[in-house]
Design a protein around this motif. Structure first.
Motif, PDB file in Angstrom:
ATOM      1  N   MET A   1       0.819  -1.201   0.000  1.00  0.00           N
ATOM      2  CA  MET A   1       0.000   0.000   0.000  1.00  0.00           C
ATOM      3  C   MET A   1       0.858   1.258   0.000  1.00  0.00           C
ATOM      4  O   MET A   1       0.378   2.311   0.318  1.00  0.00           O
ATOM      5  N   GLY A   2       2.129   1.148  -0.368  1.00  0.00           N
ATOM      6  CA  GLY A   2       2.988   2.315  -0.410  1.00  0.00           C
ATOM      7  C   GLY A   2       2.410   3.422  -1.267  1.00  0.00           C
ATOM      8  O   GLY A   2       2.546   4.589  -0.979  1.00  0.00           O
ATOM      9  N   SER A   3       1.761   3.044  -2.343  1.00  0.00           N
ATOM     10  CA  SER A   3       1.136   4.014  -3.220  1.00  0.00           C
ATOM     11  C   SER A   3       0.070   4.818  -2.490  1.00  0.00           C
ATOM     12  O   SER A   3      -0.063   6.005  -2.683  1.00  0.00           O
ATOM     13  N   VAL A   4      -0.679   4.182  -1.632  1.00  0.00           N
ATOM     14  CA  VAL A   4      -1.699   4.889  -0.851  1.00  0.00           C
ATOM     15  C   VAL A   4      -1.029   5.876   0.086  1.00  0.00           C
ATOM     16  O   VAL A   4      -1.444   7.010   0.206  1.00  0.00           O
ATOM     17  N   THR A   5       0.052   5.444   0.740  1.00  0.00           N
ATOM     18  CA  THR A   5       0.750   6.310   1.686  1.00  0.00           C
ATOM     19  C   THR A   5       1.222   7.583   1.007  1.00  0.00           C
ATOM     20  O   THR A   5       0.994   8.682   1.499  1.00  0.00           O
ATOM     21  N   ASN A   6       1.890   7.467  -0.135  1.00  0.00           N
ATOM     22  CA  ASN A   6       2.414   8.642  -0.819  1.00  0.00           C
ATOM     23  C   ASN A   6       1.299   9.569  -1.281  1.00  0.00           C
ATOM     24  O   ASN A   6       1.376  10.768  -1.126  1.00  0.00           O
ATOM     25  N   ARG A   7       0.254   9.009  -1.818  1.00  0.00           N
ATOM     26  CA  ARG A   7      -0.839   9.838  -2.300  1.00  0.00           C
ATOM     27  C   ARG A   7      -1.597  10.489  -1.161  1.00  0.00           C
ATOM     28  O   ARG A   7      -2.102  11.579  -1.303  1.00  0.00           O
ATOM     29  N   THR A   8      -1.709   9.817  -0.025  1.00  0.00           N
ATOM     30  CA  THR A   8      -2.417  10.391   1.110  1.00  0.00           C
ATOM     31  C   THR A   8      -1.775  11.704   1.508  1.00  0.00           C
ATOM     32  O   THR A   8      -2.432  12.713   1.684  1.00  0.00           O
ATOM     33  N   ARG A   9      -0.475  11.705   1.658  1.00  0.00           N
ATOM     34  CA  ARG A   9       0.242  12.902   2.064  1.00  0.00           C
ATOM     35  C   ARG A   9       0.022  14.022   1.054  1.00  0.00           C
ATOM     36  O   ARG A   9      -0.215  15.162   1.413  1.00  0.00           O
ATOM     37  N   LEU A  10       0.081  13.698  -0.231  1.00  0.00           N
ATOM     38  CA  LEU A  10      -0.105  14.706  -1.259  1.00  0.00           C
ATOM     39  C   LEU A  10      -1.523  15.251  -1.263  1.00  0.00           C
ATOM     40  O   LEU A  10      -1.737  16.439  -1.442  1.00  0.00           O
ATOM     41  N   GLU A  11      -2.514  14.394  -1.079  1.00  0.00           N
ATOM     42  CA  GLU A  11      -3.897  14.822  -1.100  1.00  0.00           C
ATOM     43  C   GLU A  11      -4.228  15.695   0.086  1.00  0.00           C
ATOM     44  O   GLU A  11      -4.918  16.686  -0.037  1.00  0.00           O
ATOM     45  N   ILE A  12      -3.789  15.302   1.255  1.00  0.00           N
ATOM     46  CA  ILE A  12      -4.179  16.012   2.462  1.00  0.00           C
ATOM     47  C   ILE A  12      -3.494  17.353   2.553  1.00  0.00           C
ATOM     48  O   ILE A  12      -4.103  18.338   2.916  1.00  0.00           O
ATOM     49  N   SER A  13      -2.244  17.444   2.186  1.00  0.00           N
ATOM     50  CA  SER A  13      -1.531  18.709   2.247  1.00  0.00           C
ATOM     51  C   SER A  13      -2.084  19.667   1.207  1.00  0.00           C
ATOM     52  O   SER A  13      -2.174  19.347   0.039  1.00  0.00           O
ATOM     53  N   GLY A  14      -2.483  20.829   1.637  1.00  0.00           N
ATOM     54  CA  GLY A  14      -2.874  21.879   0.722  1.00  0.00           C
ATOM     55  C   GLY A  14      -4.238  21.721   0.076  1.00  0.00           C
ATOM     56  O   GLY A  14      -4.565  22.464  -0.836  1.00  0.00           O
ATOM     57  N   GLY A 107      -6.708   2.367   4.590  1.00  0.00           N
ATOM     58  CA  GLY A 107      -5.792   1.531   3.824  1.00  0.00           C
ATOM     59  C   GLY A 107      -4.427   1.379   4.463  1.00  0.00           C
ATOM     60  O   GLY A 107      -3.777   0.337   4.326  1.00  0.00           O
ATOM     61  N   ILE A 108      -3.986   2.410   5.172  1.00  0.00           N
ATOM     62  CA  ILE A 108      -2.661   2.344   5.803  1.00  0.00           C
ATOM     63  C   ILE A 108      -2.739   2.204   7.316  1.00  0.00           C
ATOM     64  O   ILE A 108      -1.718   2.043   7.972  1.00  0.00           O
ATOM     65  N   GLY A 109      -3.945   2.286   7.869  1.00  0.00           N
ATOM     66  CA  GLY A 109      -4.092   2.153   9.317  1.00  0.00           C
ATOM     67  C   GLY A 109      -3.588   3.358  10.073  1.00  0.00           C
ATOM     68  O   GLY A 109      -2.996   3.234  11.136  1.00  0.00           O
ATOM     69  N   LYS A 110      -3.835   4.531   9.562  1.00  0.00           N
ATOM     70  CA  LYS A 110      -3.388   5.760  10.209  1.00  0.00           C
ATOM     71  C   LYS A 110      -4.573   6.427  10.894  1.00  0.00           C
ATOM     72  O   LYS A 110      -5.494   6.908  10.233  1.00  0.00           O
ATOM     73  N   GLY A 111      -4.578   6.414  12.226  1.00  0.00           N
ATOM     74  CA  GLY A 111      -5.656   7.010  12.992  1.00  0.00           C
ATOM     75  C   GLY A 111      -6.849   6.097  13.183  1.00  0.00           C
ATOM     76  O   GLY A 111      -7.755   6.405  13.944  1.00  0.00           O
TER      77      GLY A 111
END
Length: 164
Positions: A1-14, A107-111
Motif C-alpha cells: 500500500m505504499g502508493s496509498v501512503t504517498n498519495r495520502t500525504r499529497l492529497e491532504i496537504s494543501g 488503507g494504511i491504518g493511520k488514525g
C-alpha cells in the motif's frame, strides 16, 4: 500500500483551499468565511474555532477542513484519530475528498485500525465521482481483499447513502 501512503500525504496537504474553491460549496458565510481568512493568515487556532460550530451543524466542507487541521496538527494537536472522525463526518455527506482521505487512512491504518474493506468502500464512493486517483487506489485495495471480503465491501458500498 505504499502508493496509498504517498498519495495520502499529497492529497491532504494543501487541499483546503482547493476544496473550498474548486467544488463550489457554499458554506454558511460568516463563520466559515472568517475561518478561511484565518487559515490564509496561518491563524489555525482561529480557523478551527470558526469552523467547529459550522462543522457541528453538518457542513461537510467545514468538517473536511477540521480533518485537515487535525491531520497536520495546525491549530490543534496532531491527532490522526480525530482527523479520521472529521473526514468520516464529511465523507458521510458525500464529500469526495474526505472519502479519499478516509479511505487512504483505513488503507494504511493511520488514525484507525487498518481495514481494507472499509478503505475499499470509501475509495469506491470517491471513484463514483469520476476521480481517477480514487479508481486507481480502489483497484489497488481490491487486490488486498479475498473474494468474499471484496463482495462484502462492494455490498457495503452499494448500500451506503449520504447523510442529508
Amino acid at each position: 500500500m505504499g502508493s496509498v501512503t504517498n498519495r495520502t500525504r499529497l492529497e491532504i496537504s494543501g487541499m483546503l483551499l482547493i476544496a473550498v474553491c474548486a467544488f463550489g460549496f457554499e458554506p454558511p458565510a460568516a463563520d466559515f468565511a472568517s475561518g478561511v481568512k484565518a487559515y490564509e493568515n496561518r491563524d489555525f487556532a482561529t480557523a478551527y474555532k470558526d469552523w467547529l460550530e459550522v462543522a457541528q451543524k453538518g457542513n461537510a466542507t467545514a468538517q473536511f477542513n477540521l480533518g485537515l487541521l487535525y491531520y497536520e496538527g495546525q491549530g490543534v494537536p496532531q491527532d490522526f484519530g480525530e482527523a479520521a472522525h472529521w473526514f468520516e463526518q464529511a465523507a458521510d455527506h458525500g464529500y469526495a475528498k474526505a472519502q479519499y482521505n478516509l479511505g487512504s487512512m483505513y488503507g494504511i491504518g493511520k488514525g484507525v485500525k487498518r481495514d481494507y474493506g472499509i478503505a475499499y468502500k470509501w475509495m469506491s464512493l470517491c471513484a463514483a465521482t469520476g476521480d481517477e486517483k480514487c479508481v486507481a487506489q480502489r483497484d489497488l485495495i481490491a487486490q488486498k481483499l479475498s473474494a468474499s471480503k471484496l463482495a462484502t465491501a462492494q455490498q457495503s458500498t452499494r448500500e451506503w447513502k449520504p447523510k442529508q
